[in-house]
Design an enzyme around this catalytic site. Structure first.
Site, PDB file in Angstrom:
ATOM      1  N   CYS A 215       6.168  13.809  -0.651  1.00 58.19           N
ATOM      2  CA  CYS A 215       5.482  12.506  -0.690  1.00 58.19           C
ATOM      3  C   CYS A 215       5.112  12.058   0.723  1.00 58.19           C
ATOM      4  CB  CYS A 215       6.376  11.479  -1.366  1.00 58.19           C
ATOM      5  SG  CYS A 215       5.731   9.812  -1.228  1.00 58.19           S
TER       6      CYS A 215
ATOM      7  N   CYS B 155       6.970   8.864   1.806  1.00 59.40           N
ATOM      8  CA  CYS B 155       8.379   9.129   2.135  1.00 59.40           C
ATOM      9  C   CYS B 155       8.450   9.747   3.530  1.00 59.40           C
ATOM     10  CB  CYS B 155       9.029  10.052   1.115  1.00 59.40           C
ATOM     11  SG  CYS B 155       9.491   9.230  -0.432  1.00 59.40           S
TER      12      CYS B 155
ATOM     13  N   ASP C 215      -2.820   0.402   7.188  1.00 55.47           N
ATOM     14  CA  ASP C 215      -3.558   1.415   6.434  1.00 55.47           C
ATOM     15  C   ASP C 215      -4.433   2.216   7.404  1.00 55.47           C
ATOM     16  OD1 ASP C 215      -4.501   1.662   3.179  1.00 55.47           O
ATOM     17  OD2 ASP C 215      -5.745   2.629   4.705  1.00 55.47           O
TER      18      ASP C 215
ATOM     19  N   HIS D 167      11.727   5.995  -3.412  1.00 50.08           N
ATOM     20  CA  HIS D 167      10.487   6.531  -3.984  1.00 50.08           C
ATOM     21  C   HIS D 167      10.346   6.208  -5.471  1.00 50.08           C
ATOM     22  CE1 HIS D 167       7.138   9.379  -4.533  1.00 50.08           C
ATOM     23  NE2 HIS D 167       7.679   9.538  -5.733  1.00 50.08           N
TER      24      HIS D 167
ATOM     25  N   ASN E  41      -2.844  -0.061  -7.040  1.00 46.75           N
ATOM     26  CA  ASN E  41      -3.625   0.813  -7.911  1.00 46.75           C
ATOM     27  C   ASN E  41      -2.698   1.742  -8.674  1.00 46.75           C
ATOM     28  OD1 ASN E  41      -6.214  -0.123  -7.017  1.00 46.75           O
ATOM     29  ND2 ASN E  41      -5.938   1.048  -5.133  1.00 46.75           N
TER      30      ASN E  41
ATOM     31  N   GLY F 142      -8.224   4.408  -8.849  1.00 51.09           N
ATOM     32  CA  GLY F 142      -8.403   5.124  -7.580  1.00 51.09           C
ATOM     33  C   GLY F 142      -7.119   5.338  -6.802  1.00 51.09           C
TER      34      GLY F 142
ATOM     35  N   THR G 168      -4.493   7.165  -4.884  1.00 61.77           N
ATOM     36  CA  THR G 168      -4.533   8.465  -4.200  1.00 61.77           C
ATOM     37  C   THR G 168      -3.177   8.863  -3.635  1.00 61.77           C
ATOM     38  OG1 THR G 168      -5.214   7.387  -2.132  1.00 61.77           O
ATOM     39  CG2 THR G 168      -6.965   8.237  -3.549  1.00 61.77           C
TER      40      THR G 168
ATOM     41  N   HIS H  26       2.781   1.440  -3.663  1.00 63.29           N
ATOM     42  CA  HIS H  26       2.472   0.655  -2.469  1.00 63.29           C
ATOM     43  C   HIS H  26       1.632  -0.555  -2.847  1.00 63.29           C
ATOM     44  CE1 HIS H  26      -0.534   3.832  -3.023  1.00 63.29           C
ATOM     45  NE2 HIS H  26      -1.428   2.972  -2.566  1.00 63.29           N
TER      46      HIS H  26
HETATM   47  P1  5GP Z   1      -4.380   4.032  -3.037  1.00 63.43           P
HETATM   48  O1  5GP Z   1      -5.789   4.545  -3.084  1.00 63.43           O
HETATM   49  O2  5GP Z   1      -3.394   5.068  -3.523  1.00 63.43           O
HETATM   50  O3  5GP Z   1      -4.194   2.697  -3.689  1.00 63.43           O
HETATM   51  O4  5GP Z   1      -4.079   3.729  -1.515  1.00 63.43           O
HETATM   52  C1  5GP Z   1      -3.657   4.692  -0.603  1.00 63.43           C
HETATM   53  C2  5GP Z   1      -3.922   4.126   0.764  1.00 63.43           C
HETATM   54  O5  5GP Z   1      -3.161   4.861   1.701  1.00 63.43           O
HETATM   55  C3  5GP Z   1      -5.382   4.221   1.203  1.00 63.43           C
HETATM   56  O6  5GP Z   1      -5.866   2.928   1.509  1.00 63.43           O
HETATM   57  C4  5GP Z   1      -5.344   5.140   2.419  1.00 63.43           C
HETATM   58  O7  5GP Z   1      -6.249   4.742   3.428  1.00 63.43           O
HETATM   59  C5  5GP Z   1      -3.905   5.035   2.871  1.00 63.43           C
HETATM   60  N1  5GP Z   1      -3.384   6.228   3.508  1.00 63.43           N
HETATM   61  C6  5GP Z   1      -3.488   7.507   3.060  1.00 63.43           C
HETATM   62  N2  5GP Z   1      -2.831   8.347   3.876  1.00 63.43           N
HETATM   63  C7  5GP Z   1      -2.305   7.586   4.874  1.00 63.43           C
HETATM   64  C8  5GP Z   1      -1.514   7.876   6.019  1.00 63.43           C
HETATM   65  O8  5GP Z   1      -1.148   9.025   6.311  1.00 63.43           O
HETATM   66  N3  5GP Z   1      -1.174   6.826   6.829  1.00 63.43           N
HETATM   67  C9  5GP Z   1      -1.545   5.541   6.543  1.00 63.43           C
HETATM   68  N4  5GP Z   1      -1.154   4.589   7.399  1.00 63.43           N
HETATM   69  N5  5GP Z   1      -2.282   5.235   5.456  1.00 63.43           N
HETATM   70  C10 5GP Z   1      -2.658   6.229   4.640  1.00 63.43           C
HETATM   71 ZN    ZN Z   2       7.675   8.695  -1.712  1.00 64.41          ZN
END
Ligand code: 5GP
Ligand code: ZN
Length: 114
Positions: A4, A7, A30, A46, A87, A93, A95, A100
């Site tokens: 993860c 994590c 972010d 987690h 999300n 969406g 990802t 979070h």
């Molecule tokens: P989701 O699309 O799952 O709701 O949001 C995931 C968020 O995590 C996205 O806004 C993306 O920019 C952010 N993100 C993805 N990888 C990383 C990372 O390695 N570091 C940080 N600080 N943010 C990340």
């Molecule tokens: Zn995790």
């Protein structure tokens, strides 16, 4: 959880700009901000999404929102206001599969839900 990304970020194996930490929650910037202020808040334990978190330990939700309340008060964000987004799944969406909460603030935010 080994695989993860959040994590790993919490354990310091991936760099991040941490803006908040207490016993159970961290907040960090972010990587690809979608507002002038865009922070992510995660629980140190987690879970994969908000429904998983609630069924695992609903107290985590309180801990997350207490952290957000402390952070937004500290940073003076309650006057202008802020938005919290989470999300779950492909239609929304999601990802990253460590629960979070997105905190968006610092400017007039646009409509959402499109
Ligand atoms: P989701 O699309 O799952 O709701 O949001 C995931 C968020 O995590 C996205 O806004 C993306 O920019 C952010 N993100 C993805 N990888 C990383 C990372 O390695 N570091 C940080 N600080 N943010 C990340
Ligand atoms: Zn995790």
């Amino acid at each position: 959880m080994d695989d993860c990304i959040f994590c790993k970020l919490f354990e310091g194996k991936i760099p991040s700009t941490r803006i908040y930490e207490d016993d159970t929650v961290i907040g960090f910037k972010d990587l690809r901000p979608q507002a002038r202020i865009h922070q992510l808040f995660i629980h140190k334990q987690h879970t994969r999404d908000i429904n998983d978190l609630v069924s695992t330990d609903p107290n985590q939700l309180t801990e997350l929102f207490r952290a957000i309340a402390a952070y937004t008060a500290r940073e003076g964000l309650t006057r202008g206001g802020f938005r919290i987004v989470t999300n779950l799944g492909p239609d929304a969406g999601q990802t990253v599969f460590h629960t979070h909460l997105h905190l968006l603030a610092g400017e007039q935010l646009g409509p959402f839900g499109a």
